[in-house]
Design a protein around this motif. Structure first.
Motif, PDB file in Angstrom:
ATOM      1  N   UNK A  29       0.747  -1.218  -0.054  1.00  0.00           N
ATOM      2  CA  UNK A  29      -0.145   0.065   0.004  1.00  0.00           C
ATOM      3  C   UNK A  29       0.897   1.046   0.024  1.00  0.00           C
ATOM      4  N   UNK A  30       2.135   1.355   0.906  1.00  0.00           N
ATOM      5  CA  UNK A  30       2.971   2.295   0.748  1.00  0.00           C
ATOM      6  C   UNK A  30       3.489   2.613  -0.414  1.00  0.00           C
ATOM      7  N   UNK A  31       3.946   1.599  -1.316  1.00  0.00           N
ATOM      8  CA  UNK A  31       4.380   1.817  -2.760  1.00  0.00           C
ATOM      9  C   UNK A  31       3.525   2.239  -3.571  1.00  0.00           C
ATOM     10  N   UNK A  32       2.103   1.669  -3.684  1.00  0.00           N
ATOM     11  CA  UNK A  32       1.003   2.310  -4.619  1.00  0.00           C
ATOM     12  C   UNK A  32       0.921   3.850  -4.249  1.00  0.00           C
ATOM     13  N   UNK A  33       0.821   4.064  -2.959  1.00  0.00           N
ATOM     14  CA  UNK A  33       0.634   5.526  -2.412  1.00  0.00           C
ATOM     15  C   UNK A  33       1.830   6.271  -3.019  1.00  0.00           C
ATOM     16  N   UNK A  34       3.023   5.854  -2.909  1.00  0.00           N
ATOM     17  CA  UNK A  34       4.081   6.852  -3.439  1.00  0.00           C
ATOM     18  C   UNK A  34       4.255   6.803  -5.037  1.00  0.00           C
ATOM     19  N   UNK A  35       3.694   5.686  -5.705  1.00  0.00           N
ATOM     20  CA  UNK A  35       3.372   6.038  -7.057  1.00  0.00           C
ATOM     21  C   UNK A  35       2.535   6.981  -7.558  1.00  0.00           C
ATOM     22  N   UNK A  36       1.219   6.809  -6.750  1.00  0.00           N
ATOM     23  CA  UNK A  36       0.120   7.757  -7.062  1.00  0.00           C
ATOM     24  C   UNK A  36       0.779   9.142  -6.884  1.00  0.00           C
ATOM     25  N   UNK A  37       1.532   9.372  -5.662  1.00  0.00           N
ATOM     26  CA  UNK A  37       1.933  10.723  -5.472  1.00  0.00           C
ATOM     27  C   UNK A  37       2.701  11.260  -6.438  1.00  0.00           C
ATOM     28  N   UNK A  38       3.548  10.415  -7.160  1.00  0.00           N
ATOM     29  CA  UNK A  38       4.716  10.905  -8.088  1.00  0.00           C
ATOM     30  C   UNK A  38       4.103  10.945  -9.290  1.00  0.00           C
ATOM     31  N   UNK A  39       2.974  10.127  -9.551  1.00  0.00           N
ATOM     32  CA  UNK A  39       2.285  10.064 -11.224  1.00  0.00           C
ATOM     33  C   UNK A  39       1.864  11.318 -11.698  1.00  0.00           C
ATOM     34  N   UNK A  40       1.470  12.156 -10.816  1.00  0.00           N
ATOM     35  CA  UNK A  40       0.848  13.382 -11.451  1.00  0.00           C
ATOM     36  C   UNK A  40       2.073  14.219 -11.815  1.00  0.00           C
ATOM     37  N   UNK A  41       3.127  13.833 -11.411  1.00  0.00           N
ATOM     38  CA  UNK A  41       4.312  15.024 -11.980  1.00  0.00           C
ATOM     39  C   UNK A  41       4.763  14.596 -13.292  1.00  0.00           C
ATOM     40  N   UNK A  42       4.097  13.504 -13.919  1.00  0.00           N
ATOM     41  CA  UNK A  42       4.568  13.113 -15.120  1.00  0.00           C
ATOM     42  C   UNK A  42       3.558  13.826 -16.013  1.00  0.00           C
ATOM     43  N   UNK A  43       4.042  14.804 -17.197  1.00  0.00           N
ATOM     44  CA  UNK A  43       3.232  15.304 -18.074  1.00  0.00           C
ATOM     45  C   UNK A  43       2.651  14.441 -19.012  1.00  0.00           C
ATOM     46  N   UNK A  44       1.465  14.427 -19.143  1.00  0.00           N
ATOM     47  CA  UNK A  44       0.579  13.775 -20.033  1.00  0.00           C
ATOM     48  C   UNK A  44       0.185  12.161 -19.766  1.00  0.00           C
ATOM     49  N   UNK A  45       0.845  11.925 -18.273  1.00  0.00           N
ATOM     50  CA  UNK A  45       0.557  10.552 -17.968  1.00  0.00           C
ATOM     51  C   UNK A  45      -1.018  10.496 -17.467  1.00  0.00           C
ATOM     52  N   UNK A  46      -1.603   9.380 -17.819  1.00  0.00           N
ATOM     53  CA  UNK A  46      -3.162   9.123 -17.516  1.00  0.00           C
ATOM     54  C   UNK A  46      -3.263   9.056 -16.016  1.00  0.00           C
ATOM     55  N   UNK A  47      -4.470   9.524 -15.575  1.00  0.00           N
ATOM     56  CA  UNK A  47      -4.666   9.382 -14.181  1.00  0.00           C
ATOM     57  C   UNK A  47      -4.994   7.737 -13.781  1.00  0.00           C
ATOM     58  N   UNK A  48      -4.376   7.350 -12.543  1.00  0.00           N
ATOM     59  CA  UNK A  48      -4.521   6.322 -12.329  1.00  0.00           C
ATOM     60  C   UNK A  48      -5.078   5.855 -10.839  1.00  0.00           C
ATOM     61  N   UNK A  49      -5.873   4.826 -10.744  1.00  0.00           N
ATOM     62  CA  UNK A  49      -6.524   4.599  -9.699  1.00  0.00           C
ATOM     63  C   UNK A  49      -5.578   3.514  -8.792  1.00  0.00           C
ATOM     64  N   UNK A  50      -5.930   3.401  -7.497  1.00  0.00           N
ATOM     65  CA  UNK A  50      -5.117   2.482  -6.588  1.00  0.00           C
ATOM     66  C   UNK A  50      -5.568   0.946  -7.039  1.00  0.00           C
ATOM     67  N   UNK A  51      -6.562   0.801  -7.489  1.00  0.00           N
ATOM     68  CA  UNK A  51      -7.000  -0.652  -8.062  1.00  0.00           C
ATOM     69  C   UNK A  51      -6.308  -0.912  -9.266  1.00  0.00           C
ATOM     70  N   UNK A  52      -6.367   0.165 -10.257  1.00  0.00           N
ATOM     71  CA  UNK A  52      -5.475   0.313 -11.798  1.00  0.00           C
ATOM     72  C   UNK A  52      -4.290  -0.127 -11.501  1.00  0.00           C
ATOM     73  N   UNK A  53      -3.672   0.629 -10.582  1.00  0.00           N
ATOM     74  CA  UNK A  53      -2.086   0.641 -10.228  1.00  0.00           C
ATOM     75  C   UNK A  53      -1.636  -0.771  -9.589  1.00  0.00           C
TER      76      UNK A  53
END
Length: 510
Positions: free
Chosen positions: A439-463
């Motif tokens: 859960x901590x790894x998924x949280x960190x990836x979601x926190x970082x994901x928004x900083x990638x330009x053009x990256x699609x929105x990800x959900x916890x389940x999808x990740x």
């Protein structure tokens, strides 16, 4: 133990325990038969036969079981103890039932009653030995004054004598083990001060994650203001510990976000990459905000915990394990919700490239301008879900190790010593982290994901699905090695700093 006198408490109650204090080995009542075998116990006295032990315990149980239904309810205890000359308040009786009621049916069967006596007597013996400073088998007024002073409470010798008189049956103004045991045997003594003082956990250990259940503080600590000194010492220890282990923490974040099957980042390679990109100072990126969030998070969590305790229990007694988990998890959720934007900032600062941001404020402004307020709550759901397995397993393992040590090895004191304390804290924190790590790894990836330009929105389940599909279960544990590498140094550093800060702030280490 001096004095082979007969206790003035009901002989049925006095006869349950041997003068050695074992709830299994009954003392021979005055005027009764021996009932003892020839085997010598640890106390140096002969140990009673199993049938005699059982008979005496059952005799007491039957005397208390007023309605003869094979179980002790609060009404049974009130009437039965009253007949034996032991008058307890309804609140005390509720605490006795609550402490021994393992199947949560609101009453004590014979096995629960015996287990309560055994566990209770063990705690009473530890308290008696800690109060008996002279080690002469008796407690006098001076020893009570000194013991309370160790807890931060100053009383006069006259006040100590009043405490003695309530337990002293023979007018000697001292109390021996028999008097102490007879007075407290069927009286709920919870929140044992020295056990709490010796077995501090969450205020001592800082492994970079503040998801642990807050410690209990004694009534004396709260009244004398010692609680905030403990919290300040814990916060200072956490700041030093996190700073010393920050390179490993940043490496963990980089591996959680960037490592994959095609980019198999190793520990040495990760450090080399960080130094090559930004120099040695880059190893501490994200540490500033990680240290800054200690104070608000700890303060909010402590205040929320105390309020939740009042709601589900009482603010002057220890909660049971499941109640502590509930209160601690709710308090953790409130604290995490309050400072969560700082968590996102910490991840972004750790992942930033040289020259990307001029500082924390610049990073916050950029996120707000480009991504909006919602970006500060990316990964919020897996973070909240991670609190329960982390706090629950950490608390359960720590309490299990603590109680095992107290039951097997605590003879003269509840003090476990530095190495036992460090070992228990390290093992419990490690187990808590291992359980919540995906859960901590998924949280960190979601926190970082928004900083990638053009990256699609990800959900916890999808990740979760994406990681399992592309990397397998192992992918959920990227960065686990540097995370575990920092546990032992983090715990050791925080303990040493905590102890030194306690001395500086005037908190007795006992």
């Amino acid at each position: 133990m001096p004095g082979a006198r007969r206790s003035l408490t009901s002989p049925v109650v006095s006869g349950v325990l041997c003068p050695c204090g074992s709830p299994h080995a009954s003392a021979v009542e005055s005027g009764g038969g021996s009932g003892c075998g020839g085997n010598a116990g640890s106390c140096g006295r002969s140990v009673c036969e199993a049938s005699e032990q059982d008979r005496r315990l059952r005799t007491l149980f039957q005397k208390l079981d007023v309605n003869r239904d094979g179980a002790l309810c609060i009404h049974d205890l009130a009437v039965g103890l009253g007949r034996l000359g032991l008058h307890r308040s309804e609140l005390d009786l509720r605490k006795i039932v609550k402490a021994g009621d393992k199947d949560l049916d609101g009453q004590l069967d014979f096995e629960e009653f015996v287990h309560y006596l055994q566990d209770h007597e063990k705690k009473l013996r530890l308290v008696f030995k800690s109060l008996d400073k002279k080690n002469d088998g008796r407690i006098d007024a001076q020893e009570i004054v000194q013991s309370l002073r160790d807890l931060g409470v100053k009383i006069s010798e006259q006040q100590a004598e009043k405490i003695l008189k309530s337990m002293d049956k023979n007018g000697t103004m001292t109390i021996d083990w028999n008097e102490w045991r007879d007075y407290h045997l069927l009286h709920p003594v919870e929140n044992i001060p020295e056990i709490i003082l010796y077995w501090k956990h969450s205020t001592i250990f800082d492994v970079g994650e503040n998801l642990t259940v807050p410690d209990e503080f004694t009534v004396e600590e709260r009244q004398t203001g010692m609680w905030w000194r403990h919290l300040v010492a814990g916060g200072g220890a956490g700041a030093v510990s996190r700073t010393c282990t920050a390179p490993l923490d940043r490496l963990k974040v980089l591996m959680q976000v960037h490592a994959s099957r095609s980019n198999n980042m190793c520990i040495i390679g990760g450090f080399t990459q960080m130094i090559r990109e930004g120099g040695p100072r880059s190893l501490w990126r994200g540490n500033g905000i990680n240290v800054l969030k200690i104070a608000p998070e700890s303060a909010i969590k402590f205040m929320a915990y105390e309020q939740i305790k009042r709601f589900i229990g009482t603010d002057q007694e220890m909660l049971r394990i499941h109640e502590r988990l509930l209160a601690g998890s709710l308090a953790g959720a409130i604290a995490q919700s309050s400072i969560y934007p700082m968590e996102v900032l910490k991840t972004r600062m750790a992942l930033r490239k040289t020259g990307q941001y001029s500082g924390m404020l610049d990073c916050a402004k950029n996120i707000l301008a480009k991504e909006g307020m919602a970006a500060f709550y990316k990964g919020y759901i897996p973070n909240m879900l991670g609190i329960i397995p982390y706090a629950g397993i950490d608390l359960a393992v720590y309490e299990t190790l603590k109680n095992t040590w107290l039951q097997r090895y605590a003879v003269n004191s509840a003090d476990p010593g530095v190495f036992v304390l460090l070992a228990c804290g390290t093992i419990s924190s490690t187990c808590g982290q291992l359980a919540s790590y995906p859960l901590a790894l998924v949280r960190t990836r979601m926190q970082a994901q928004a900083s990638v330009e053009g990256a699609p929105e990800v959900t916890m389940r999808g990740l979760f699905k994406h990681i399992l599909k592309t990397e397998g279960a192992f992918g959920l544990y990227r960065g686990l090695a540097p995370n575990f590498m920092k546990v032992i140094p983090a715990v050791s550093i925080s303990y040493v700093v905590y102890e030194n800060l306690k001395m500086t702030l005037g908190v007795d280490s006992r």
